[in-house]
Design a protein around this motif. Structure first.
Motif, PDB file in Angstrom:
ATOM      1  N   ASP A  33       0.870  -1.179   0.000  1.00  0.00           N
ATOM      2  CA  ASP A  33       0.000   0.000   0.000  1.00  0.00           C
ATOM      3  C   ASP A  33       0.907   1.229   0.000  1.00  0.00           C
ATOM      4  OD1 ASP A  33      -1.589   2.194   0.677  1.00  0.00           O
ATOM      5  OD2 ASP A  33      -2.692   1.131   2.228  1.00  0.00           O
ATOM      6  N   ASP A  34       0.949   1.955  -1.125  1.00  0.00           N
ATOM      7  CA  ASP A  34       1.890   3.073  -1.210  1.00  0.00           C
ATOM      8  C   ASP A  34       1.569   4.199  -0.233  1.00  0.00           C
ATOM      9  OD1 ASP A  34      -0.304   4.138  -2.624  1.00  0.00           O
ATOM     10  OD2 ASP A  34       0.837   4.511  -4.456  1.00  0.00           O
ATOM     11  N   ARG A  35       0.318   4.355   0.154  1.00  0.00           N
ATOM     12  CA  ARG A  35      -0.028   5.386   1.139  1.00  0.00           C
ATOM     13  C   ARG A  35       0.525   5.017   2.521  1.00  0.00           C
ATOM     14  NH1 ARG A  35      -4.437   9.041  -0.566  1.00  0.00           N
ATOM     15  NH2 ARG A  35      -4.797   8.553  -2.742  1.00  0.00           N
ATOM     16  N   ALA A  36       0.423   3.753   2.872  1.00  0.00           N
ATOM     17  CA  ALA A  36       0.975   3.296   4.155  1.00  0.00           C
ATOM     18  C   ALA A  36       2.501   3.421   4.148  1.00  0.00           C
ATOM     19  CB  ALA A  36       0.552   1.853   4.424  1.00  0.00           C
ATOM     20  N   VAL A  37       3.124   3.075   3.036  1.00  0.00           N
ATOM     21  CA  VAL A  37       4.582   3.200   2.932  1.00  0.00           C
ATOM     22  C   VAL A  37       4.986   4.665   3.062  1.00  0.00           C
ATOM     23  CG1 VAL A  37       6.576   2.907   1.405  1.00  0.00           C
ATOM     24  CG2 VAL A  37       4.856   1.102   1.561  1.00  0.00           C
ATOM     25  N   SER A  38       4.260   5.544   2.392  1.00  0.00           N
ATOM     26  CA  SER A  38       4.553   6.978   2.472  1.00  0.00           C
ATOM     27  C   SER A  38       4.439   7.483   3.913  1.00  0.00           C
ATOM     28  CB  SER A  38       3.599   7.751   1.559  1.00  0.00           C
ATOM     29  OG  SER A  38       3.835   9.126   1.637  1.00  0.00           O
ATOM     30  N   ARG A  39       3.429   7.022   4.634  1.00  0.00           N
ATOM     31  CA  ARG A  39       3.266   7.432   6.042  1.00  0.00           C
ATOM     32  C   ARG A  39       4.428   6.930   6.890  1.00  0.00           C
ATOM     33  NH1 ARG A  39      -2.168   6.268   4.866  1.00  0.00           N
ATOM     34  NH2 ARG A  39      -1.984   4.190   5.760  1.00  0.00           N
ATOM     35  N   GLN A  40       4.851   5.701   6.656  1.00  0.00           N
ATOM     36  CA  GLN A  40       5.985   5.148   7.417  1.00  0.00           C
ATOM     37  C   GLN A  40       7.263   5.937   7.130  1.00  0.00           C
ATOM     38  OE1 GLN A  40       6.240   2.797   9.673  1.00  0.00           O
ATOM     39  NE2 GLN A  40       4.184   1.966   9.624  1.00  0.00           N
ATOM     40  N   LEU A  41       7.483   6.269   5.869  1.00  0.00           N
ATOM     41  CA  LEU A  41       8.655   7.062   5.519  1.00  0.00           C
ATOM     42  C   LEU A  41       8.569   8.455   6.140  1.00  0.00           C
ATOM     43  CD1 LEU A  41       9.072   5.999   1.786  1.00  0.00           C
ATOM     44  CD2 LEU A  41      10.636   5.462   3.670  1.00  0.00           C
ATOM     45  N   ALA A  42       7.385   9.066   6.126  1.00  0.00           N
ATOM     46  CA  ALA A  42       7.206  10.397   6.727  1.00  0.00           C
ATOM     47  C   ALA A  42       7.518  10.361   8.217  1.00  0.00           C
ATOM     48  CB  ALA A  42       5.788  10.901   6.480  1.00  0.00           C
ATOM     49  N   ALA A  43       7.137   9.278   8.878  1.00  0.00           N
ATOM     50  CA  ALA A  43       7.427   9.146  10.306  1.00  0.00           C
ATOM     51  C   ALA A  43       8.931   9.106  10.561  1.00  0.00           C
ATOM     52  CB  ALA A  43       6.758   7.884  10.867  1.00  0.00           C
ATOM     53  N   LEU A 101       2.164   7.394  -5.247  1.00  0.00           N
ATOM     54  CA  LEU A 101       1.681   7.650  -6.602  1.00  0.00           C
ATOM     55  C   LEU A 101       0.160   7.617  -6.661  1.00  0.00           C
ATOM     56  CD1 LEU A 101       4.241   5.771  -8.861  1.00  0.00           C
ATOM     57  CD2 LEU A 101       4.084   8.210  -8.371  1.00  0.00           C
ATOM     58  N   SER A 102      -0.463   6.864  -5.787  1.00  0.00           N
ATOM     59  CA  SER A 102      -1.929   6.808  -5.783  1.00  0.00           C
ATOM     60  C   SER A 102      -2.542   8.166  -5.443  1.00  0.00           C
ATOM     61  CB  SER A 102      -2.432   5.734  -4.819  1.00  0.00           C
ATOM     62  OG  SER A 102      -2.011   6.019  -3.501  1.00  0.00           O
ATOM     63  N   PHE A 103      -1.797   9.057  -4.832  1.00  0.00           N
ATOM     64  CA  PHE A 103      -2.267  10.400  -4.534  1.00  0.00           C
ATOM     65  C   PHE A 103      -2.636  11.147  -5.816  1.00  0.00           C
ATOM     66  CE2 PHE A 103      -1.238  14.940  -4.190  1.00  0.00           C
ATOM     67  CZ  PHE A 103      -2.023  15.320  -3.110  1.00  0.00           C
ATOM     68  N   TYR A 104      -1.955  10.813  -6.903  1.00  0.00           N
ATOM     69  CA  TYR A 104      -2.136  11.513  -8.163  1.00  0.00           C
ATOM     70  C   TYR A 104      -3.171  10.868  -9.085  1.00  0.00           C
ATOM     71  CZ  TYR A 104       2.070  13.771  -6.560  1.00  0.00           C
ATOM     72  OH  TYR A 104       2.975  14.459  -5.799  1.00  0.00           O
ATOM     73  N   ARG A 105      -3.804   9.817  -8.657  1.00  0.00           N
ATOM     74  CA  ARG A 105      -4.751   9.125  -9.534  1.00  0.00           C
ATOM     75  C   ARG A 105      -6.038   9.916  -9.689  1.00  0.00           C
ATOM     76  NH1 ARG A 105      -8.875   5.605  -7.145  1.00  0.00           N
ATOM     77  NH2 ARG A 105      -8.854   5.942  -4.912  1.00  0.00           N
ATOM     78  N   ILE A 106      -6.680   9.728 -10.816  1.00  0.00           N
ATOM     79  CA  ILE A 106      -7.976  10.348 -11.047  1.00  0.00           C
ATOM     80  C   ILE A 106      -9.061   9.283 -11.001  1.00  0.00           C
ATOM     81  CG2 ILE A 106      -9.406  11.554 -12.743  1.00  0.00           C
ATOM     82  CD1 ILE A 106      -6.843  13.007 -13.618  1.00  0.00           C
ATOM     83  N   ALA A 107      -8.919   8.254 -11.792  1.00  0.00           N
ATOM     84  CA  ALA A 107      -9.958   7.230 -11.833  1.00  0.00           C
ATOM     85  C   ALA A 107      -9.385   5.838 -11.571  1.00  0.00           C
ATOM     86  CB  ALA A 107     -10.667   7.260 -13.189  1.00  0.00           C
ATOM     87  N   ARG A 108      -8.365   5.481 -12.267  1.00  0.00           N
ATOM     88  CA  ARG A 108      -7.816   4.136 -12.201  1.00  0.00           C
ATOM     89  C   ARG A 108      -6.722   4.059 -11.139  1.00  0.00           C
ATOM     90  NH1 ARG A 108      -4.075   1.028 -16.161  1.00  0.00           N
ATOM     91  NH2 ARG A 108      -3.005   3.007 -16.078  1.00  0.00           N
ATOM     92  N   GLN A 109      -6.727   2.994 -10.373  1.00  0.00           N
ATOM     93  CA  GLN A 109      -5.702   2.794  -9.346  1.00  0.00           C
ATOM     94  C   GLN A 109      -4.396   2.363 -10.011  1.00  0.00           C
ATOM     95  OE1 GLN A 109      -6.028   3.432  -6.111  1.00  0.00           O
ATOM     96  NE2 GLN A 109      -3.986   2.776  -5.604  1.00  0.00           N
ATOM     97  N   PRO A 110      -3.318   3.131  -9.850  1.00  0.00           N
ATOM     98  CA  PRO A 110      -2.030   2.736 -10.436  1.00  0.00           C
ATOM     99  C   PRO A 110      -1.373   1.658  -9.581  1.00  0.00           C
ATOM    100  CG  PRO A 110      -1.757   4.718  -9.152  1.00  0.00           C
ATOM    101  CD  PRO A 110      -3.237   4.381  -9.116  1.00  0.00           C
ATOM    102  N   PRO A 111      -0.342   1.018 -10.103  1.00  0.00           N
ATOM    103  CA  PRO A 111       0.438   0.118  -9.252  1.00  0.00           C
ATOM    104  C   PRO A 111       1.026   0.938  -8.106  1.00  0.00           C
ATOM    105  CG  PRO A 111       1.057  -0.105 -11.563  1.00  0.00           C
ATOM    106  CD  PRO A 111       0.155   1.080 -11.467  1.00  0.00           C
TER     107      PRO A 111
END
Length: 103
Positions: free
Chosen positions: A44-54, A62-72
């Motif tokens: 989960d890239d959002r969870a990874v991003s949070r762990q790195l931010a910590a 990258l999912s932050f930038y999605r509009i409709a389709r979920q990217p890898p």
């Protein structure tokens, strides 16, 4: 400036290839001041991003930038504002965080 950014992009590329192979796939960086890097498919890239931010590392999912389709899952890594020593340190810190997630 192009040579400076190219040096920093190359430093990031080499450090990720050396330290994060199998965990973070960073395609060649040909343009720009940031680079998209791919995570393992089941992460989960959002969870990874949070762990790195910590840990004090800013890497947007990258999912932050999605509009409709979920990217890898992946991360957007900035490198232009960092010198090679800072990039090496940042990648080493990423190793610590990502290593705990892959276990």
């Amino acid at each position: 400036m192009r040579l400076l950014y190219a040096e920093r992009a190359d430093c990031l590329q080499q450090a990720c290839r050396r330290e994060l192979a199998g965990v973070l796939d960073l395609p060649p960086i040909n343009t720009g001041l940031d680079a998209a890097a791919w995570l393992p498919a089941h992460w989960d890239d959002r969870a990874v991003s949070r762990q790195l931010a910590a840990a004090g590392i800013e890497a947007r999912p990258l999912s932050f930038y999605r509009i409709a389709r979920q990217p890898p899952p992946g991360l957007l890594l900035g490198f232009a504002a960092l010198n090679p020593a800072q990039i090496e340190t940042g990648v080493a810190e990423m190793v610590q965080v990502l290593g705990t997630l892959s276990a």
